[in-house]
Design a protein around this motif. Structure first.
Motif, PDB file in Angstrom:
ATOM      1  N   LEU A   1     114.707  56.148 215.292  1.00 15.70           N
ATOM      2  CA  LEU A   1     115.909  56.035 216.119  1.00 15.70           C
ATOM      3  C   LEU A   1     115.583  56.288 217.588  1.00 15.70           C
ATOM      4  O   LEU A   1     116.122  55.630 218.488  1.00 15.70           O
ATOM      5  N   VAL A   2     114.685  57.235 217.853  1.00 15.50           N
ATOM      6  CA  VAL A   2     114.279  57.545 219.226  1.00 15.50           C
ATOM      7  C   VAL A   2     113.495  56.377 219.823  1.00 15.50           C
ATOM      8  O   VAL A   2     113.703  55.985 220.983  1.00 15.50           O
ATOM      9  N   LEU A   3     112.600  55.804 219.046  1.00 21.64           N
ATOM     10  CA  LEU A   3     111.807  54.660 219.519  1.00 21.64           C
ATOM     11  C   LEU A   3     112.704  53.449 219.787  1.00 21.64           C
ATOM     12  O   LEU A   3     112.505  52.716 220.760  1.00 21.64           O
ATOM     13  N   LEU A   4     113.714  53.253 218.933  1.00 22.26           N
ATOM     14  CA  LEU A   4     114.659  52.158 219.139  1.00 22.26           C
ATOM     15  C   LEU A   4     115.470  52.386 220.414  1.00 22.26           C
ATOM     16  O   LEU A   4     115.693  51.449 221.200  1.00 22.26           O
ATOM     17  N   ALA A   5     115.898  53.629 220.644  1.00 17.34           N
ATOM     18  CA  ALA A   5     116.666  53.953 221.846  1.00 17.34           C
ATOM     19  C   ALA A   5     115.827  53.726 223.105  1.00 17.34           C
ATOM     20  O   ALA A   5     116.339  53.254 224.131  1.00 17.34           O
ATOM     21  N   LYS A   6     114.547  54.063 223.028  1.00 19.08           N
ATOM     22  CA  LYS A   6     113.659  53.853 224.182  1.00 19.08           C
ATOM     23  C   LYS A   6     113.532  52.362 224.495  1.00 19.08           C
ATOM     24  O   LYS A   6     113.616  51.942 225.661  1.00 19.08           O
ATOM     25  N   TRP A   7     113.325  51.553 223.463  1.00 20.23           N
ATOM     26  CA  TRP A   7     113.222  50.103 223.661  1.00 20.23           C
ATOM     27  C   TRP A   7     114.519  49.559 224.246  1.00 20.23           C
ATOM     28  O   TRP A   7     114.502  48.722 225.167  1.00 20.23           O
TER      29      TRP A   7
ATOM     30  N   HIS B   1     120.289  59.449 235.319  1.00 19.04           N
ATOM     31  CA  HIS B   1     120.229  60.911 235.432  1.00 19.04           C
ATOM     32  C   HIS B   1     119.052  61.465 234.648  1.00 19.04           C
ATOM     33  O   HIS B   1     118.560  62.556 234.923  1.00 19.04           O
ATOM     34  N   ASN B   2     118.656  60.731 233.619  1.00 16.78           N
ATOM     35  CA  ASN B   2     117.586  61.138 232.713  1.00 16.78           C
ATOM     36  C   ASN B   2     117.357  59.953 231.782  1.00 16.78           C
ATOM     37  O   ASN B   2     117.919  58.871 232.004  1.00 16.78           O
ATOM     38  N   TYR B   3     116.560  60.118 230.757  1.00 13.66           N
ATOM     39  CA  TYR B   3     116.413  59.096 229.731  1.00 13.66           C
ATOM     40  C   TYR B   3     117.116  59.565 228.465  1.00 13.66           C
ATOM     41  O   TYR B   3     116.881  60.676 227.980  1.00 13.66           O
ATOM     42  N   GLY B   4     117.967  58.703 227.916  1.00 15.18           N
ATOM     43  CA  GLY B   4     118.687  59.065 226.708  1.00 15.18           C
ATOM     44  C   GLY B   4     117.769  59.287 225.524  1.00 15.18           C
ATOM     45  O   GLY B   4     117.984  60.192 224.719  1.00 15.18           O
ATOM     46  N   TYR B   5     116.702  58.471 225.425  1.00 16.03           N
ATOM     47  CA  TYR B   5     115.803  58.602 224.271  1.00 16.03           C
ATOM     48  C   TYR B   5     115.086  59.946 224.281  1.00 16.03           C
ATOM     49  O   TYR B   5     114.797  60.511 223.213  1.00 16.03           O
ATOM     50  N   SER B   6     114.785  60.486 225.482  1.00 12.57           N
ATOM     51  CA  SER B   6     114.082  61.774 225.549  1.00 12.57           C
ATOM     52  C   SER B   6     114.977  62.916 225.099  1.00 12.57           C
ATOM     53  O   SER B   6     114.502  63.891 224.502  1.00 12.57           O
ATOM     54  N   ILE B   7     116.278  62.798 225.354  1.00 12.20           N
ATOM     55  CA  ILE B   7     117.226  63.809 224.880  1.00 12.20           C
ATOM     56  C   ILE B   7     117.357  63.735 223.361  1.00 12.20           C
ATOM     57  O   ILE B   7     117.371  64.759 222.670  1.00 12.20           O
ATOM     58  N   MET B   8     117.414  62.508 222.826  1.00 12.92           N
ATOM     59  CA  MET B   8     117.448  62.349 221.367  1.00 12.92           C
ATOM     60  C   MET B   8     116.185  62.915 220.729  1.00 12.92           C
ATOM     61  O   MET B   8     116.214  63.467 219.627  1.00 12.92           O
ATOM     62  N   GLY B   9     115.053  62.800 221.440  1.00 11.42           N
ATOM     63  CA  GLY B   9     113.790  63.290 220.919  1.00 11.42           C
ATOM     64  C   GLY B   9     113.754  64.796 220.736  1.00 11.42           C
ATOM     65  O   GLY B   9     112.985  65.310 219.923  1.00 11.42           O
ATOM     66  N   LEU B  10     114.599  65.531 221.505  1.00 10.11           N
ATOM     67  CA  LEU B  10     114.662  66.979 221.337  1.00 10.11           C
ATOM     68  C   LEU B  10     115.196  67.352 219.959  1.00 10.11           C
ATOM     69  O   LEU B  10     114.850  68.399 219.407  1.00 10.11           O
ATOM     70  N   VAL B  11     116.044  66.491 219.410  1.00 12.44           N
ATOM     71  CA  VAL B  11     116.669  66.756 218.106  1.00 12.44           C
ATOM     72  C   VAL B  11     115.857  66.151 216.966  1.00 12.44           C
ATOM     73  O   VAL B  11     115.590  66.810 215.957  1.00 12.44           O
ATOM     74  N   HIS B  12     115.438  64.880 217.148  1.00 12.71           N
ATOM     75  CA  HIS B  12     114.816  64.145 216.043  1.00 12.71           C
ATOM     76  C   HIS B  12     113.294  64.110 216.113  1.00 12.71           C
ATOM     77  O   HIS B  12     112.645  63.719 215.132  1.00 12.71           O
ATOM     78  N   GLY B  13     112.721  64.477 217.254  1.00  9.04           N
ATOM     79  CA  GLY B  13     111.286  64.329 217.436  1.00  9.04           C
ATOM     80  C   GLY B  13     110.976  63.029 218.167  1.00  9.04           C
ATOM     81  O   GLY B  13     111.687  62.028 217.985  1.00  9.04           O
ATOM     82  N   PRO B  14     109.922  62.998 218.989  1.00  8.88           N
ATOM     83  CA  PRO B  14     109.663  61.833 219.844  1.00  8.88           C
ATOM     84  C   PRO B  14     109.288  60.562 219.096  1.00  8.88           C
ATOM     85  O   PRO B  14     109.388  59.471 219.657  1.00  8.88           O
ATOM     86  N   HIS B  15     108.845  60.669 217.848  1.00 12.04           N
ATOM     87  CA  HIS B  15     108.377  59.498 217.112  1.00 12.04           C
ATOM     88  C   HIS B  15     109.349  59.031 216.035  1.00 12.04           C
ATOM     89  O   HIS B  15     109.019  58.165 215.217  1.00 12.04           O
ATOM     90  N   HIS B  16     110.542  59.589 216.031  1.00 11.44           N
ATOM     91  CA  HIS B  16     111.557  59.165 215.075  1.00 11.44           C
ATOM     92  C   HIS B  16     111.945  57.711 215.352  1.00 11.44           C
ATOM     93  O   HIS B  16     112.053  57.303 216.518  1.00 11.44           O
TER      94      HIS B  16
END
Length: 468
Positions: free
Chosen positions: A178-184, A161-176
């Motif tokens: 945790l966000v990078l780990l979620a993307k991987w 439906h979307n990417y989970g890491y991009s939604i997390m990035g709205l809260v933590h920032g794209p380079h956090h």
């Protein structure tokens, strides 16, 4: 000696769960013959607020599969799903956020709990030929479903439906981190699935180019119950809502500067045409999950500008603006709404039963969508439902919106509050004149013969799973 003294208690502690797991594996494999026409649909979220996965379950059941639908049971799903003999709902227990400790620790505890709980539920269900999984949220569900699929011989279907890491990035920032780990995690685990579905061609291309994942585009389509609401049902709906929400109540005495809500039902019940050329307020509807990817201050600012225009003598109808949904930012925006002092606009934020929401859309004059995709690659299902009701839409612009909303054909696209306010003024300037632009958009939607979910699903998804 010390090592052996620790090892023995550890073996005693972990041996029973290990033996139970092995017994479950043996039991699941012994029942593989029953799996051919059985599917598990997994939502690591509220089933009642996951319409696309409800539709998957209903379509699978319609095509002869037995279905177990796993998810949180916070709100009521549709009655046709609850009363379907081929569908069994299994409720997952949602772990509330811990009140103490670092945020990372709280998140870690939640992930571990969800992993164990989801695995346990999946292992105890009937063996399935396919596991359909909604992503996001995919952490930890993708890994758990992959493991269970390997153990039990089930094929994993991820519906992106979307990417989970991009939604997390709205809260933590794209380079956090945790966000990078979620993307991987999404990238690696997504490649291991048997089949991938997605909601737009743009997402299909992105999955292929950047993640080496081949997916099939399955556009969201409105279910058959999203249609224009007959006038008698509109009247019953407004009477029902009026018992709870003042915006839908008829005034008890002479009209004042507020909205004459009773004019909503001033229609010719035989011909279905509006009999009043003025006085009837326009009904504007928006729906939301009240999350960071929707900025409702845009709509509130536009409504203020609209209200001022009407106060200045513009020939515009009063507005009733209904914003439906649940979510984390609802309290914040409700506070902003309560601070507004609007004379000709009323805003209410109800949570509607599943059966009432289509009736509301089918009764409305205009829909507004503020969904701005965190990835730029998904489309708002709320607009799909509105189009199913032949309801024109004003939608905020983002990367692939053109795959759904055709500017100046079935609605309008805006970029900020000023543009939205201008569009509201334009669309309602001749309301409810059949020759106005709003009426023309509705005529275009009526003539477009929108493909419904069942037809689309049978053309795209059924051939992929029918061979089991």
């Amino acid at each position: 000696m010390a090592a052996s003294s620790v090892a023995v208690p550890a073996m005693i502690l972990f041996l029973p769960p290990l033996l139970l797991l092995l017994l479950l594996v043996a039991w699941k494999r012994s029942r593989r013959g029953n799996a051919a026409r059985h599917v598990v649909v997994v939502v690591l979220g509220d089933i009642g607020r996951s319409p696309r996965m409800q539709y998957h379950a209903l379509s699978l059941a319609k095509c002869g599969f037995s279905v177990i639908l796993l998810g949180f049971c916070s709100s009521k799903p549709r009655d046709d799903l609850l009363h379907n003999d081929r569908i069994q709902i299994v409720c997952l227990t949602e772990l509330q956020r811990l009140a103490v400790g670092p945020r990372l620790l709280q998140y870690g505890v939640k992930v571990v709990y969800q992993s164990v709980h989801l695995m346990w539920k999946l292992m105890w269900t009937e063996p399935a030929s396919y596991i359909f999984l909604q992503n996001p949220p995919g952490l930890p569900a993708i890994a758990v479903c992959l493991f269970v699929g390997c153990v039990c011989g089930s094929k994993l279907v991820i519906d992106w439906h979307n990417y989970g890491y991009s939604i997390m990035g709205l809260v933590h920032g794209p380079h956090h981190p945790l966000v990078l780990l979620a993307k991987w995690y999404e990238k690696v685990c997504g490649r291991l699935s048997h089949l991938n579905l997605c909601v737009t061609n743009a997402m299909r291309e992105d999955l292929a180019e950047n993640w080496a994942i081949r997916a099939v585009t399955v556009y969201d389509k409105p279910a058959s119950f999203f249609r224009e609401t007959p006038l008698d049902l509109q009247h019953l709906l407004f009477m029902k809502l009026g018992r709870t929400y003042p915006a839908f109540r008829a005034p008890a005495g002479p009209s004042d500067s507020r909205i004459e809500r009773s004019a909503f039902t001033e229609r010719d019940m035989q011909s279905g045409v509006v009999t009043c050329s003025s006085g009837r307020p326009a009904l504007l509807v928006s729906s939301t999950s009240w999350t960071e990817d929707e900025d409702f201050s845009i709509l509130l600012t536009a409504l203020e500008k609209y209200d001022q225009l009407r106060c200045d003598g513009e020939r515009l109808p009063a507005l009733v603006c209904v914003i439906t949904g649940k979510g984390p930012l609802k309290e914040f925006y409700s506070g902003l709404i309560n601070k507004k002092h609007l004379q000709h606009v009323q805003v209410c934020t109800p949570w509607l039963e599943a059966e009432d929401y289509p009736l509301l859309l089918g009764s409305a004059d205009l829909g507004v969508c503020l969904h701005k995709s965190s990835s730029g690659l998904d489309l708002p299902m709320k607009v799909v439902d509105m189009f199913g009701c032949c309801l024109p839409v004003c939608a905020v612009k983002f990367r692939c919106l053109h795959e759904l909303v055709k500017h100046e054909e079935n609605g309008l696209v805006f970029e900020d509050a000023a543009q939205l306010a201008t569009q509201l003024q334009t669309l309602f300037s001749k309301f409810p004149d059949p020759a106005g632009k709003l009426s023309q958009f509705r005529k275009n939607l009526r003539s477009s013969k929108i493909l419904r979910w069942d037809e689309s699903w049978e053309q795209t998804v059924l051939p992929l799973v029918a061979g089991t």
